[in-house]
Design a protein around this motif. Structure first.
Motif, mmCIF file in Angstrom:
data_model
loop_
_atom_site.group_PDB
_atom_site.id
_atom_site.type_symbol
_atom_site.label_atom_id
_atom_site.label_comp_id
_atom_site.label_asym_id
_atom_site.label_seq_id
_atom_site.Cartn_x
_atom_site.Cartn_y
_atom_site.Cartn_z
ATOM 1 N N ALA A 240 37.216 45.640 40.131
ATOM 2 C CA ALA A 240 37.421 45.177 41.510
ATOM 3 C C ALA A 240 37.868 43.719 41.534
ATOM 4 O O ALA A 240 38.774 43.350 42.297
ATOM 5 N N ASP A 241 37.263 42.895 40.683
ATOM 6 C CA ASP A 241 37.634 41.484 40.608
ATOM 7 C C ASP A 241 39.084 41.332 40.142
ATOM 8 O O ASP A 241 39.849 40.551 40.718
ATOM 9 N N LEU A 242 39.458 42.081 39.120
ATOM 10 C CA LEU A 242 40.831 42.002 38.616
ATOM 11 C C LEU A 242 41.841 42.469 39.662
ATOM 12 O O LEU A 242 42.910 41.868 39.817
ATOM 13 N N LYS A 243 41.519 43.530 40.370
ATOM 14 C CA LYS A 243 42.433 44.010 41.409
ATOM 15 C C LYS A 243 42.603 42.973 42.514
ATOM 16 O O LYS A 243 43.713 42.781 43.024
ATOM 17 N N ALA A 244 41.527 42.280 42.863
ATOM 18 C CA ALA A 244 41.616 41.218 43.873
ATOM 19 C C ALA A 244 42.495 40.077 43.362
ATOM 20 O O ALA A 244 43.322 39.539 44.113
ATOM 21 N N ARG A 245 42.316 39.710 42.103
ATOM 22 C CA ARG A 245 43.149 38.650 41.528
ATOM 23 C C ARG A 245 44.617 39.066 41.485
ATOM 24 O O ARG A 245 45.496 38.262 41.794
ATOM 25 N N LEU A 246 44.873 40.309 41.119
ATOM 26 C CA LEU A 246 46.258 40.783 41.066
ATOM 27 C C LEU A 246 46.909 40.744 42.444
ATOM 28 O O LEU A 246 48.090 40.408 42.568
ATOM 29 N N THR A 247 46.151 41.038 43.467
ATOM 30 C CA THR A 247 46.670 40.950 44.840
ATOM 31 C C THR A 247 47.077 39.513 45.161
ATOM 32 O O THR A 247 48.138 39.276 45.749
ATOM 33 N N LYS A 248 46.255 38.556 44.740
ATOM 34 C CA LYS A 248 46.578 37.138 44.968
ATOM 35 C C LYS A 248 47.810 36.728 44.176
ATOM 36 O O LYS A 248 48.662 35.996 44.680
ATOM 37 N N TYR A 249 47.908 37.178 42.935
ATOM 38 C CA TYR A 249 49.075 36.841 42.111
ATOM 39 C C TYR A 249 50.349 37.400 42.734
ATOM 40 O O TYR A 249 51.382 36.729 42.778
#
Length: 106
Positions: A13-22
């Protein structure tokens, strides 16, 4: 193993949130490049860093998805290389690993 699964799901979930920001950064959702050439140079350098972070996050996400799939199949604690049990201490440090220390060194 359920603690490990929960930890992997949290990491996912954390990685998916970061990918959205990227992705938002790459699509310039905060606005276009500055008109000043020096500012554009800085923004371009930032783009390269974000690209690198995104690549790393996608790689880690793939490893997490693979580890979760192995857990679902009931073989999450077994080494993909030799079939032996992965040391629980290794799984604490690298919850998405699918190989034991010996196989990782090979």
């Amino acid at each position: 193993m359920s603690n490990r699964k929960a930890e992997l799901e949290t990491l996912r979930a954390d990685l998916k949130a970061r990918l959205t920001k990227y992705e938002a950064h790459q699509q310039r959702q905060d606005g276009a490049l500055e008109k000043d050439f020096e500012e554009q140079a800085v923004q371009t350098q930032n783009d390269e860093v974000v690209d690198s972070l995104e690549t790393e996050a996608r790689s880690e996400l793939a490893q997490i998805e693979h580890a979760l799939q192995r857990i679902a199949e009931g073989v999450g604690d077994e080494c993909e290389g030799c079939g032996e049990e992965i040391d629980p201490r290794r799984l604490q440090v690298l919850p998405y690993t699918t190989v034991c220390v010996d196989c990782a060194e090979d």
